[in-house]
Design an enzyme around this catalytic site. Structure first.
Site, short mmCIF file in Angstrom:
data_model
loop_
_atom_site.label_atom_id
_atom_site.label_comp_id
_atom_site.label_asym_id
_atom_site.label_seq_id
_atom_site.Cartn_x
_atom_site.Cartn_y
_atom_site.Cartn_z
N ASN A 234 0.03 3.22 1.80
CA ASN A 234 0.90 3.38 2.97
C ASN A 234 2.12 2.49 2.81
O ASN A 234 2.09 1.45 2.15
CB ASN A 234 0.15 3.06 4.27
CG ASN A 234 -0.29 1.62 4.34
OD1 ASN A 234 0.47 0.75 4.76
ND2 ASN A 234 -1.53 1.34 3.94
N CYS B 40 12.74 -6.24 -6.76
CA CYS B 40 11.56 -6.15 -5.91
C CYS B 40 11.52 -4.75 -5.29
O CYS B 40 12.41 -3.93 -5.52
CB CYS B 40 11.57 -7.23 -4.83
SG CYS B 40 12.76 -6.95 -3.49
N CYS C 194 -2.22 10.06 0.52
CA CYS C 194 -3.26 10.81 -0.18
C CYS C 194 -4.19 11.52 0.80
O CYS C 194 -4.70 12.61 0.51
CB CYS C 194 -4.07 9.88 -1.07
SG CYS C 194 -3.11 9.23 -2.46
N CYS D 94 -2.56 23.43 12.56
CA CYS D 94 -2.58 23.10 11.13
C CYS D 94 -3.86 22.33 10.86
O CYS D 94 -4.81 22.43 11.63
CB CYS D 94 -1.32 22.30 10.73
SG CYS D 94 -1.20 20.68 11.52
N CYS E 52 20.03 -8.00 -1.84
CA CYS E 52 18.72 -7.59 -1.33
C CYS E 52 18.30 -8.50 -0.17
O CYS E 52 18.52 -9.71 -0.20
CB CYS E 52 17.67 -7.66 -2.44
SG CYS E 52 15.99 -7.32 -1.88
#
Length: 312
Positions: free
Chosen positions: A35, A75, A92, A265, A150
């Site tokens: 996740n 990173c 998944c 669904c 970053c």
């Protein structure tokens, strides 16, 4: 095989309060999560603790491997400064993965951990390994260097402590099937409510928007099948077919009432996307479509209504 290896399990979800304390105890971290919030959490913790991160991921028939925060390399935030929209992420549990693919990527991760630990080093801080199981092909993609601006590993970082990553990503830090909330409650019904209107034989159209491969596994016999992909591309033939079924059902009411379309669904996520598409169709071209989604989808139907309905 190696009696000198010591395993220390930590029972509980990794969170901002515990991650940095745990990461600082080790020399190398392997990210095997499924996740987005956890990926940002682990990466930020490794940057703040100065630890290399061997990151692997797999979905369906594809896998990826990268080593972050190693020998001046980027990173995770350097490559992905902003998280993707929650409804665009497939994990998944939602999309499926071939177990062999996770095994191959996991073995590659273990190899890189051993190479780093032994001082041999790794080249995957400069390249991303991509594995295509269908083609049986490995390829390396050169990574962008560390970004000086970053937010966490840059020259002037704005992230100096771990934050609420679920809020940052707009999704839960779990590998379980996600329950999206794209529609207001008035546009959704429960499987129990749908069972009631089914028992009362109220006129309606049930639209199944799963891919054909899932419909082949199991389906409700009275459902109309149009994959979500066809709705997204506004496929004219599919929309005309849906309008035809609505008109046929409307004839049962002598045309006196509007016929709702209930969308289903597997889990109740794609059905919400489908409802939004149907609601936005131009009325002058397709007519007014009253669409609602069935919460929890067919898996909720299997657990709450019909225990004989296949789960997959």
């Amino acid at each position: 095989l190696n009696s000198a290896v010591q395993y220390v399990p930590y029972r509980g979800a990794l969170g901002p309060r515990s991650a940095l304390r745990l990461v600082r105890q080790y020399d190398i971290v392997a990210d095997c999560s499924d996740n987005v919030p956890t990926r940002y959490l682990v990466s930020d913790a490794c940057v703040l603790a100065g630890k290399p991160l061997v990151s692997g991921s797999a979905l369906r028939l594809e896998g990826q491997l990268v080593v972050y925060n190693y020998r001046g390399g980027p990173c995770y935030r350097c490559l992905f400064p902003r998280p993707p929209p929650p409804d665009a992420v497939t994990n998944c549990a939602d999309g499926g993965v071939l177990g062999v693919v996770t095994g191959i990527i996991g073995c590659m991760q273990a190899l890189e951990v051993l190479k780093i630990a032994s001082g041999m080093g790794s080249s995957f801080h400069q390249y991303m390994l991509m594995f295509d199981a269908l083609e049986g092909r490995f390829r390396n993609i050169k990574l962008r260097p560390r970004k000086p601006d970053c937010a966490v590993c840059g020259d002037n970082p704005s992230v100096t402590c771990l934050q609420d990553y679920e809020a940052f990503c707009g999704s839960s830090a779990t590998d379980k099937c996600r329950a999206l909330r794209l529609l207001p409650s008035r546009d959704r019904i429960s499987v129990q409510q749908y069972k009631e209107l089914l028992d009362e034989r109220l006129p309606h159209v049930l639209l199944d928007v799963r891919p054909q491969v899932e419909v082949d596994i199991c389906r409700l016999e009275h459902a109309v099948h149009i994959p979500l992909s066809k709705l997204e591309e506004k496929n004219e033939e599919s929309l005309q077919y849906l309008q035809k079924r609505i008109c046929e059902e409307k004839q049962r009411t002598d045309g006196q009432t509007s016929v709702p379309v209930y969308v289903v669904c597997k889990l109740g996520n794609d059905s919400q996307k489908a409802v939004k598409i149907l609601q936005e169709l131009p009325a002058e071209e397709f007519g007014s479509v009253l669409a609602k989604d069935i919460k929890g989808g067919l898996m909720a139907w299997a657990t709450k209504i019909d225990s004989t309905f296949p789960q997959y």
